[in-house]
Design an enzyme around this catalytic site. Structure first.
Site, PDB file in Angstrom:
ATOM      1  N   GLU A  86     -11.918 -35.127 -13.735  1.00 44.55           N
ATOM      2  CA  GLU A  86     -12.401 -35.126 -15.116  1.00 44.55           C
ATOM      3  C   GLU A  86     -13.771 -35.802 -15.097  1.00 44.55           C
ATOM      4  O   GLU A  86     -13.863 -37.026 -15.006  1.00 44.55           O
ATOM      5  CB  GLU A  86     -11.429 -35.888 -16.028  1.00 44.55           C
ATOM      6  CG  GLU A  86     -10.023 -35.302 -16.061  1.00 44.55           C
ATOM      7  CD  GLU A  86      -9.944 -33.980 -16.801  1.00 44.55           C
ATOM      8  OE1 GLU A  86     -10.996 -33.488 -17.282  1.00 44.55           O
ATOM      9  OE2 GLU A  86      -8.847 -33.419 -16.907  1.00 44.55           O
ATOM     10  N   CYS A 114     -17.322 -39.539 -22.539  1.00 49.42           N
ATOM     11  CA  CYS A 114     -17.750 -38.426 -21.684  1.00 49.42           C
ATOM     12  C   CYS A 114     -17.983 -37.144 -22.469  1.00 49.42           C
ATOM     13  O   CYS A 114     -18.736 -36.273 -22.026  1.00 49.42           O
ATOM     14  CB  CYS A 114     -16.732 -38.186 -20.571  1.00 49.42           C
ATOM     15  SG  CYS A 114     -15.063 -37.801 -21.147  1.00 49.42           S
TER      16      CYS A 114
END
Length: 504
Positions: free
Chosen positions: A256, A290
């Site tokens: 990720e 993010c």
């Protein structure tokens, strides 16, 4: 370095695997040596402890106790109880590490995790059940099914920006699938790591779920070992190193990562609502998310109006003095603060720009950007600094976005269905929103993950369960019927019959 290790087993220290034996030989210091030998001795102990944890967890996994649904339900409830008992300390830790408000911490960490646990407990029986699938006529009277099986002993390496959520979300999936787990939290959020260690040691036995803390060399030591799956959340640069280390053992990975996630404001957008939602998504957690909008692409005709509304939205949320706001966070450490300060100094500031390195403070900042080669466009910003770029045609949008291909998130504000068709559906990205920012991550019924440089694999809900499960294909035949068509010699009649049956 704080480590949670299983009870000592005398056999662990005698028969180290060859890779560890080599490391042990490399790091065997002579007595009465200097600081380097002290460091070497620590490395020996580190590799030994990891080997013991791995051996202990493998033994426990092979006992089949983790395969029981009742066991998995109990472990998920143990985690929920430990989390519930630690809420006050979690609030304090996140305040210390990131100046996070209680509301933000509950929304992004505690409440999010509770929701995931409830969803998994409710769905686990269904997810775990073998699923029947069709069997071609050629293979009948057999029948076929897919059986979900735990992968084994897995490693989770988590980041500092959402230190509990981004470690516990994959952990919940790993537990649900029946694995044993080692977790390495980030050393950059020490207060959070400390309470996280307490939660893990309270909820689980270390031969089932263990947590190991420490600097980068601890992650490197962990990656020396074979894992049945590695789950990493962090930067693209580190993700490449994780993938390379995993490849040496053929360990599957979920990465990720991040990237420069664009946010498009078209001429048809609802400017006031768009400004509020961009301000919320960008400056949430001080921009250290993010999937936060990394830069804005705004149609030239609405640029000035949007900027005015965006400044209003920022000041409505944090006042005109965010330094004093209880809801405005801090940068994780001084180094990141200085990095962001440098980017600001290299840019044309429209609004904000104030930095106080000692207090890890960067004000909400808007900068004007005219070139895709500007320093601020060369890296993921990961902070409260937002470049604003104007455009006139859809072609310009594609040019800017393709400069940083496959972002983790993509946001489009528009009331024009043609924009959705030509932009949102055409551009490749991990996930995103139309007329919102970062909210897609909160839906546990949708997978969260990147594509290309922004990641490999997915998590959340069933996707987390699937990530840590192996789908074992199984065909069950009968011995009461044994058709001769499958066996040699293949006569002309058999060949024709095979061709016919293969159509069904």
């Amino acid at each position: 370095m704080t480590q949670q290790t299983p009870d000592s087993n005398p056999h662990h220290k005698k028969n180290l695997p060859p890779s560890l034996a080599t490391k042990r030989a490399e790091y065997s210091p002579e007595p009465n040596q200097g600081p380097e030998s002290i460091q070497d001795a620590e490395n020996v102990e580190l590799y030994r402890n990891i080997a013991e944890i791995r051996r202990s967890q493998r033994h426990f996994f092979d006992s089949n106790q983790t395969h029981s649904l009742d066991f998995r339900y109990q472990q998920l409830n143990n985690l929920k109880k430990a989390l519930n008992n630690s809420e006050t300390e979690i609030f304090q830790a996140l305040k210390e590490d990131l100046n996070r408000s209680q509301a933000e911490t509950y929304l992004t960490e505690i409440g999010f995790i509770y929701q995931e646990i409830r969803h998994v407990i409710k769905s686990l029986k269904k997810w775990s059940a073998p699923s029947r699938v069709k069997t071609p006529l050629m293979l009948q009277p057999a029948h076929s099914k897919i059986v979900r099986q735990a992968k084994g002993c897995v490693l989770i390496i988590s980041p500092w920006n959402y230190p509990l959520q981004l470690a516990l979300m994959p952990l919940i999936g790993a537990i649900a699938a029946g694995n044993c787990v080692v977790i390495k939290p980030s050393e950059h959020a020490p207060a959070s790591a400390k309470i996280f260690a307490k939660i893990i040691s309270t909820a689980f036995a270390p031969n089932y779920v263990a947590l190991i803390q420490g600097p980068t060399r601890v992650s490197e030591a962990l990656l020396e070992h074979h894992w049945d799956h590695i789950f990493f959340t962090g930067s693209t640069a580190v993700g490449k190193k994780i993938a390379s280390a995993a490849a040496a053992h053929l360990s599957p990975v979920t990465l990720e990562l991040g990237g420069k996630s664009p946010c498009i404001i078209t001429r048809s957008a609802n400017i006031k609502v768009a400004a509020r939602r961009v301000a919320w998504g960008k400056f949430f957690n001080c921009g250290q998310t993010c999937v936060a909008p990394d830069y804005l692409l705004i149609h030239k005709s609405v640029k000035s109006t949007f900027i005015r509304e965006l400044i209003k939205a920022i000041e409505s949320s944090f006042s005109d003095q965010p330094l004093r706001s209880q809801d405005y966070g801090r940068i994780i450490n001084k180094n990141h603060t200085l990095r962001l300060s440098k980017l600001i100094n290299q840019s044309d500031v429209i609004y904000g720009g104030k930095t106080i390195a000692e207090e890890r403070y960067i004000a909400p900042t808007l900068v004007d950007c005219k070139s895709p080669d500007a320093p601020i466009m060369s890296q993921e910003i990961f902070g409260p600094v937002l470049p604003i770029i104007e455009y006139e045609s859809r072609g310009e949008i594609e040019h800017w976005v393709k400069k940083n291909a496959n972002p983790l998130a993509f946001y489009l504000f528009t009331e024009d269905k043609q924009d959705i068709k030509l932009l949102y559906e055409k551009i490749s990205f991990g996930g995103g929103c139309i007329n919102d920012t970062i909210a897609h991550v909160a839906n546990i019924h949708m997978p969260f993950g990147g594509i290309g440089a922004s990641g490999i694999g997915a998590c959340h809900g069933k996707d987390s369960f699937d990530t840590f499960s192996h789908k074992k294909s199984t065909l069950i035949n009968t011995t009461k019927v044994d058709l001769a068509i499958r066996y040699q010699p293949y006569t002309n009649f058999k060949f024709k019959l095979i061709k016919f049956l293969s159509k069904f």
